[in-house]
Design a protein around this motif. Sequence first.
Motif, PDB file in Angstrom:
ATOM      1  N   SER A  98     -38.076  93.704  77.404  1.00 53.73           N
ATOM      2  CA  SER A  98     -38.817  94.365  78.473  1.00 53.73           C
ATOM      3  C   SER A  98     -39.578  95.535  77.896  1.00 53.73           C
ATOM      4  CB  SER A  98     -37.855  94.892  79.527  1.00 53.73           C
ATOM      5  OG  SER A  98     -37.120  93.846  80.072  1.00 53.73           O
ATOM      6  N   MET A  99     -40.776  95.682  78.332  1.00 57.11           N
ATOM      7  CA  MET A  99     -41.559  96.822  77.870  1.00 57.11           C
ATOM      8  C   MET A  99     -41.329  97.955  78.873  1.00 57.11           C
ATOM      9  SD  MET A  99     -43.006  95.526  75.232  1.00 57.11           S
ATOM     10  CE  MET A  99     -42.383  93.920  74.725  1.00 57.11           C
ATOM     11  N   GLY A 100     -41.282  99.149  78.394  1.00 59.01           N
ATOM     12  CA  GLY A 100     -41.117 100.290  79.302  1.00 59.01           C
ATOM     13  C   GLY A 100     -42.244 100.272  80.328  1.00 59.01           C
ATOM     14  N   ASN A 102     -45.024 101.115  80.934  1.00 58.56           N
ATOM     15  CA  ASN A 102     -46.416 100.768  80.595  1.00 58.56           C
ATOM     16  C   ASN A 102     -46.573  99.289  80.247  1.00 58.56           C
ATOM     17  OD1 ASN A 102     -45.802 103.403  80.586  1.00 58.56           O
ATOM     18  ND2 ASN A 102     -47.067 103.966  78.880  1.00 58.56           N
ATOM     19  N   GLY A 103     -47.089  98.989  79.076  1.00 53.12           N
ATOM     20  CA  GLY A 103     -47.371  97.610  78.635  1.00 53.12           C
ATOM     21  C   GLY A 103     -46.664  96.561  79.494  1.00 53.12           C
ATOM     22  N   ASP A 104     -47.392  95.917  80.347  1.00 52.93           N
ATOM     23  CA  ASP A 104     -46.755  95.153  81.406  1.00 52.93           C
ATOM     24  C   ASP A 104     -45.987  93.924  80.938  1.00 52.93           C
ATOM     25  OD1 ASP A 104     -49.728  93.491  82.599  1.00 52.93           O
ATOM     26  OD2 ASP A 104     -48.982  93.896  80.597  1.00 52.93           O
TER      27      ASP A 104
END
Lengths: 325, 325
Positions: A98-100, A102-104
């Motif tokens: 999972s990206m935090g 931001n970066g979807d």
Amino acid sequence: MRRVTRDIPQSPRSSAAGDDADYIRARIAWYYFAGGLTQQEIASLLGITRLRVNKTVGQLRSDGSVRIEIRLPLSDCVVMEERLKERYGLAEVRVVPSMGENGDAQRVIGEAAGEMLEARIRDGIGVAVGWGRTLSFAMTHLRARDFSGAWVASLMGGLTRGSGTNTFEVATALAGQLGSDCYYLAAPIYVPTAQSRDLLVSHHGLAETLRRLRSADLAFVSCGDMSPLSLLIQTQTVTENIQTLRDAGAVGDLLGYFLDAEGRIVDHPLNERVMAISPRELAAIPDSILASGGAYKAPVVRAVLRAGYVKRLVTDEACAAELLK
Amino acid sequence: MRRVTRDIPQSPRSSAAGDDADYIRARIAWYYFAGGLTQQEIASLLGITRLRVNKTVGQLRSDGSVRIEIRLPLSDCVVMEERLKERYGLAEVRVVPSMGENGDAQRVIGEAAGEMLEARIRDGIGVAVGWGRTLSFAMTHLRARDFSGAWVASLMGGLTRGSGTNTFEVATALAGQLGSDCYYLAAPIYVPTAQSRDLLVSHHGLAETLRRLRSADLAFVSCGDMSPLSLLIQTQTVTENIQTLRDAGAVGDLLGYFLDAEGRIVDHPLNERVMAISPRELAAIPDSILASGGAYKAPVVRAVLRAGYVKRLVTDEACAAELLK
DNA sequence: GCCCCGATGTTACATCTGTAATATTTATCT
DNA sequence: AGATAAATATTACAGATGTAACATCGGGGC
């Protein structure tokens, strides 16, 4: 239903200019990604502006002309893949980090899903596809080979008030990539009444498309949750019904059908008006990939998996963790 | 000859720390390359410094943990590939764009060569490899699969005064990637006299390595030019002879043997003292890849191709253009 | 126990990159 | 030809990135 030949990428370019622009694009790709030159260097080498280089690099990244492959599996993810496979009896599971904030997440999941899809395409295959943001990201990560014997069909009707996304985009893009025929379920996803559904089905090529869908070899779908972020929830028809759907126990939708936590179609009038094949029919398709992630989608995903509607799953860490609780 | 098991990547990490560091590396790879997060974001997400993220990203790029694939063939290059194939009767040719002054050509050629090599590896294969900068770049672009039935052997002796590059590095790395056995031609590339060559050959495992080399299925080699930049020219032995080699008509070397413009071994005492299989023997190996580029190397490459020593070629635009003149 | 080494953190800075606002060119349509 | 839309150039700037110099920490070898 129409034949789609090749209307995908940066299209509206004429004669000489098109070739030239493509040539520049290819050169930029090599200089930047393979050669590691700086954008300014490339610009002067090619006699264009740095800005143009910059923009092109951005395009190349997003349109799949350059593809980045990461050869370091994340141990956590691999572990979760195995556990999910076992727990829900799936044939294949892919978990991406999972990206935090931001970066979807959608994009990364979509790309991974694209790879899984690509691996399963073969000549003569019939692919049934849904729609949604996640799936459209997958399209950029397919290698365009020619599978003229294959065919693509959209699993579900479209949105009439397009909110930016053309709902048949995924089907069109996939057919384009494969150079194959494409059949559309050219109707709104929610028809006015149950009767008009029967009427429509008897009409037109819709019946044929539906027949085709039931004989598909592979389905490629996503699912939606109940939050206002969901594409489907944003449609007026659904918004009007959201409260009653919740009351009926809906946790999200699959192919436009709203399901409860166990994956059963909830008892609600809206579910009578869906223009799409049913989850049960989806389950009958020999192979299928569900691409959905994000912790907030875990309830729907769990519902779909519990009911055994799909064979393969692509999701992210956050969702996987919820699913394993 | 020794067994190489797995001494390639970032090795000297102990117990727990190693796992942890690898884990961080993997997460950084995903966040940065797949997720498109910023280095600062990743740093705070993982609770480390931005600098560390920055350094790791650099490593990931160069050690082949992430691989960038460009899906836009450059028309010019494709055309040259076809013409080179025809002109020199080659089985396969790959031409990559030349990078301007900066971003070095060697690396790009090496990476392309790595891909070509990877495609030809199969279980049980015997691979004979040379050495040089270009070839060592190729090693980063191999997928580490397990081919324990395969074996690797170095085609030529090593340099005694290592100028930074370990000359057996390529063989070691390849064997490591494949998890296969590795045989070294553990001797200096130039032995003192022709007699001592015969002596050495009769001795030790050298004879066995040479025998093996002659039964190799695939050779992976580079060639050197006469400029002072060439690794080989920098060795003392060669420097002493450079003028007489030039006088004898040498345009460069293949496996340490200096060749004239037609690919014939020039008549020079140094060529009597080479510890390597001969170009003629190389030509007898069923399949072979030559990876060399840069305009200045065109004379040697042409010589090698004219004599038909190799079956496949990986080079760059600049060199290809020269070869087609 | 002590020293050395490598890995990591800290700080500082030059450069590269992404993006917006605006002008200019180029192609296309009527 | 003239109008319109798209592509490209120009300029400006904030934020991201790569690099260096130096401090700090922890382990392994003597």
